[in-house]
Design an enzyme around this catalytic site. Structure first.
Site, PDB file in Angstrom:
ATOM      1  N   HIS A 138       0.866  -1.189   0.000  1.00  0.00           N
ATOM      2  CA  HIS A 138       0.000   0.000   0.000  1.00  0.00           C
ATOM      3  C   HIS A 138       0.895   1.229   0.000  1.00  0.00           C
ATOM      4  O   HIS A 138       1.604   1.474   0.980  1.00  0.00           O
ATOM      5  CB  HIS A 138      -0.907  -0.001   1.227  1.00  0.00           C
TER       6      HIS A 138
ATOM      7  N   ARG B 193      -0.281   4.332  -0.516  1.00  0.00           N
ATOM      8  CA  ARG B 193      -1.081   5.404   0.103  1.00  0.00           C
ATOM      9  C   ARG B 193      -1.257   6.653  -0.752  1.00  0.00           C
ATOM     10  O   ARG B 193      -1.983   7.547  -0.361  1.00  0.00           O
ATOM     11  CB  ARG B 193      -0.502   5.810   1.468  1.00  0.00           C
TER      12      ARG B 193
ATOM     13  N   ASP C  19       2.192  -6.865   2.502  1.00  0.00           N
ATOM     14  CA  ASP C  19       1.002  -6.104   2.883  1.00  0.00           C
ATOM     15  C   ASP C  19       1.436  -4.855   3.656  1.00  0.00           C
ATOM     16  O   ASP C  19       0.836  -4.486   4.675  1.00  0.00           O
ATOM     17  CB  ASP C  19       0.022  -6.961   3.695  1.00  0.00           C
TER      18      ASP C  19
HETATM   19 ZN   LIG Z   1      -6.193  -7.148   2.163  1.00  0.00          ZN
END
Ligand SMILES: [Zn+2]
Lengths: 453, 323
Positions: free
Chosen positions: A76, A78, A319
């Site tokens: 991520h 962002r 993640d």
């Molecule tokens: Zn997820």
């Protein structure tokens, strides 16, 4: 000029480079032995034991492991929308420091990534930053609302590597079916965030002994198992390529193992925190340990290890989920779930899988480079003659203590603070260029040295 | 022995729990005097920070603080700044700036007292955090049982009701098992949290089975919203299956104690005749609660526990506060 800058300059100026003495680990080529790598202008020109050619620059990699560049299929970044937590610049920089030459970034930004223009924006920003390749994952449904499919073919054409509503599941089974069928039309990978929300809603941590003791609302392992079971059955029905994100439970591993044994086209990932931490960590009530799916019980951790060992779980992906200090500095129920991982993934994995569980280095390279490339089709994943060097060079024995203060990621929500690890990335080479280097011995030839002065 | 904070009974050992109970006995005696006040915490400033509505527990703490001659301020935040985006961190920094010695905290989120203890110089007393712990309630339960039965070890205690959502149940379980009682939790499966057996208790899903041979029955309050949450088909069925009724005490010991942390849903988890009957010690629990809270505040502020067997006057003099 500091040492690293000098090293980088010598690399840039050198016509020929000899990477000498590393243990080359490339499962795709069936290679695991000490060999030298000869580069010309960043391109791999020779792979052989003890290359005796002259080179402008010799990099001494004695004791190091040299692998195809690592790729992380679940990050991520962002940006856009939450640039106070992480940006494309800082997130990809963290990836490079962590040994990654590619990351797939998830579309749960603000706004979500569901149009061609947004894909183009991500790719342009990533290219400007130049720390690593970025492969956008597009939203599977418009606004990640789980209702209407995105213009998948167009997004694929713009550079999306997969589709996913990650952060949330596609709750409606019929939409999921259509999504898989349509994705199959274009041979698009579908990444599922497998969570049955009606079972997990309101939960803060894994449901089990520790949630009972701590009085925190639980998320049962079944919320993952049920959702994965639904999605692999739909993958069987549709024939689409399904990839299960962040598998955390014994139930999840068992369902995937069964699906694979039936020949269903499913692949799966787990994250470094599921191989190293359990729900007992929550007894400190520290929100740094809040993550979704949650840290599970020890029996789940063991099942995840077994899944990696027998190949049920194909890859390790971080993640990486940055949050601001303000967001995480709250009571557990108010703090958002998520932990960062890019700068610790390799260290944690080598410590917990290689040193503690006896995994071969080639199993780890397979999980970080070979299989991610095969699953995503993003290229790379092996060291090829005639291509720009794309390498992760690490010292599997280097000891270090995790200090989030030293991270280039903007976020500090790292659950491994103060943990002592063995295994550290020493150099990352992406597209023939050094994107990260730390403490290696660079020996320029006299000719190159005179040029550098 | 020094108790710095009271965050939960999980982290106390039997000796520490008994010290609190012994100290409470001294204070309980104070409460019977015409002038129910000692100067033990003179000059000590206590903040009652209640982030969740509570009348009974707050009043009990306030009374305990007044009886100890402490300076006391109330901070009730359930409907104020905290819900308007003020973070717990801001609140804490304000509390810190006010130079308080002891913070008594209640919060709807489990772990907040632990968080405060980590970030504040003040001593922290947990007055109930989420569904985690409510240690002063459990201590007053232990005190009441010990006074009535003369001991805790070897007693059979049944805790009946919504175990899953109860901080009282968790603290009671830790306290009772550490002191050697045999604890059975009694509830329908929807209200029994996973793996609770590992906390050292038995699980019964029949009231009759669960209270068999019980010396104490602790009836928990049933939150009426559990029905809407799908945990129960109806209050009627709950009353019929797990409600304590006058004719149902047969399997328990003849002099069984009936306890309840309050407030009672009369006619749901317990019949009014039992709540007000001869087995009930519910009102004594309330009185003992003040003594327990006096003891806890006194000990966390650095007070010396009474010598065993000597009802001393150590409590009669003020002493420097914890900070
Ligand atoms: Zn997820």
């Amino acid at each position: 000029m500091n040492r690293t800058a000098q090293a980088l300059r010598s690399w840039e100026r050198a016509e020929t480079i000899l990477l000498r003495g590393a243990l080359l680990v490339d499962p795709a080529a069936g290679l695991e032995e000490v060999q030298d790598l000869f580069l010309r202008r960043g391109r791999v020109e020779g792979i052989a034991p003890q290359i005796a050619r002259e080179a402008d620059l010799i990099v001494d990699l004695d004791g190091m492991v040299c692998a195809p560049g690592f790729g992380d299929l679940h990050v991520h970044l962002r940006e856009p929308g939450d640039e106070d937590a992480e940006t494309i610049e800082t997130g990809t920089h963290a990836a490079a420091v962590g040994g990654f030459t590619r990351v797939a970034c998830m579309p749960n930004t603000h706004p979500p990534i569901d149009t061609r223009g947004q894909i183009e924006f991500l790719l342009r920003r990533a290219a400007e930053c130049g720390h690593c390749r970025v492969h956008p994952v597009a939203a599977a449904t418009v606004a990640r609302a789980g209702k209407q499919l995105t213009d998948m073919r167009e997004l694929q054409g713009a550079g999306a590597i997969a589709v996913s509503d990650d952060g949330s599941p596609v709750a409606d089974a019929l939409i999921m079916r259509r999504l898989l069928e349509y994705a199959r039309t274009w041979d698009m990978l579908v990444i599922t965030h497998a969570e049955e929300l009606s079972l997990s809603r309101g939960g803060i941590m894994n449901e089990g002994y520790w949630s009972t003791v701590l009085g925190l609302p639980g998320i049962p392992a079944a919320s993952e198992g049920v959702a994965i079971a639904r999605d692999v059955r739909l993958a069987e029905l549709t024939g689409a390529r399904l990839h299960v994100a962040h598998v955390s439970t014994r139930e999840g591993v068992e369902v995937i193992r069964l699906a694979k044994s039936r020949g269903i086209p499913v692949t799966a990932e787990t994250a470094p925190h599921y191989i190293s931490l359990t729900d007992e960590s929550l007894k400190s009530f520290d929100p740094v340990y809040r993550v979704n799916p949650p840290l599970r019980a020890e029996q789940d951790r063991q099942a995840v290890l077994e899944g990696l060992r027998d190949g049920t779980l194909d890859i390790i992906a971080c993640d990486h989920a940055p949050h601001t200090r303000v967001a995480k500095d709250q009571e557990l129920s108010a703090a958002p779930p998520g932990m960062i991982g890019l700068e610790t993934a390799v260290g944690v994995t080598i410590e917990f899988l290689h040193h503690r569980e006896g995994f071969d280095l080639s199993q780890i390279v397979r999980a970080f480079a070979t299989r991610p490339a095969e699953i995503s089709g993003w290229g790379g994943g092996r060291i090829r003659l005639g291509e720009d060097a794309d390498l992760t060079i690490l010292d599997p024995h280097a000891e270090w203590v995790v200090d989030p203060q030293s991270f280039v990621s903007m976020a500090g929500n790292c659950p491994f603070r103060d943990l002592k690890l063995r295994g550290r990335v020493r150099m990352t080479v992406c597209d023939g260029r050094i994107t990260h280097e730390e403490g290696l011995r660079f020996c320029p030839s006299e000719r190159l040295q005179s040029q550098l002065v | 022995m020094a108790i710095k904070h009271l965050l939960g009974l999980q982290e106390l050992n039997a000796e520490e729990i008994l010290t609190i109970l012994d100290t409470a006995r001294t204070f309980r005696e104070v409460l019977e005097r015409p002038i129910k006040k000692v100067p033990a915490l003179r000059g000590v400033t206590i903040c009652n920070a209640f982030f969740e509505p509570s009348t009974r527990t707050r009043v009990s703490f306030e009374l305990a603080e007044k009886r100890l001659s402490a300076d006391m301020v109330n901070f009730s935040a359930s409907n104020s700044s905290v819900t308007k985006g003020e973070t717990l961190r801001d609140t804490i920094q304000n509390i810190e700036a006010m130079k308080l010695d002891i913070v008594v905290v209640r919060h709807s989120s489990a772990g907040v007292p632990t968080y405060l203890a980590k970030h504040l110089a003040a001593r922290i007393v947990n007055a109930g955090d989420g569904q985690h712990e409510h240690p002063t309630q459990a201590l007053l339960d232990l005190y009441t049982i010990r006074e009535k039965k003369g001991r805790i070890a070897g007693l059979k205690v049944a805790i009946v009701g919504d175990i899953a959502h109860s901080r009282v149940a968790r603290s009671d379980i830790w306290g009772l098992t550490k002191l050697g009682a045999e604890v059975t939790v009694v509830a329908p499966r929807t209200l029994v949290p996973l793996e609770i057996e590992r906390m050292g208790v038995k699980v019964a899903t029949s009231l009759e089975e669960g209270i068999r041979g019980a010396d104490v029955i602790n009836v928990l309050r049933l939150q009426l919203e559990r029905q809407a949450g799908g945990f129960l088909p109806s209050l009627r069925e709950y009353r019929m299956t797990f409600g304590l009724e006058p004719g149902g005490l047969g399997p328990a010991t003849p002099d069984v104690l009936i306890m309840h942390p309050g407030p009672i849903n009369r006619g749901v988890e317990i019949h009014p005749d039992l709540a007000d009957g001869p087995h009930s010690v519910i009102l004594e629990q309330v009185t003992n609660g003040v003594a327990i809270r006096m003891a806890v505040l006194y000990l966390v502020s650095g007070g010396t526990p009474p010598e065993p067997m000597v009802e001393g006057n150590v409590l009669m003099t003020a002493h420097p506060a914890g900070r």
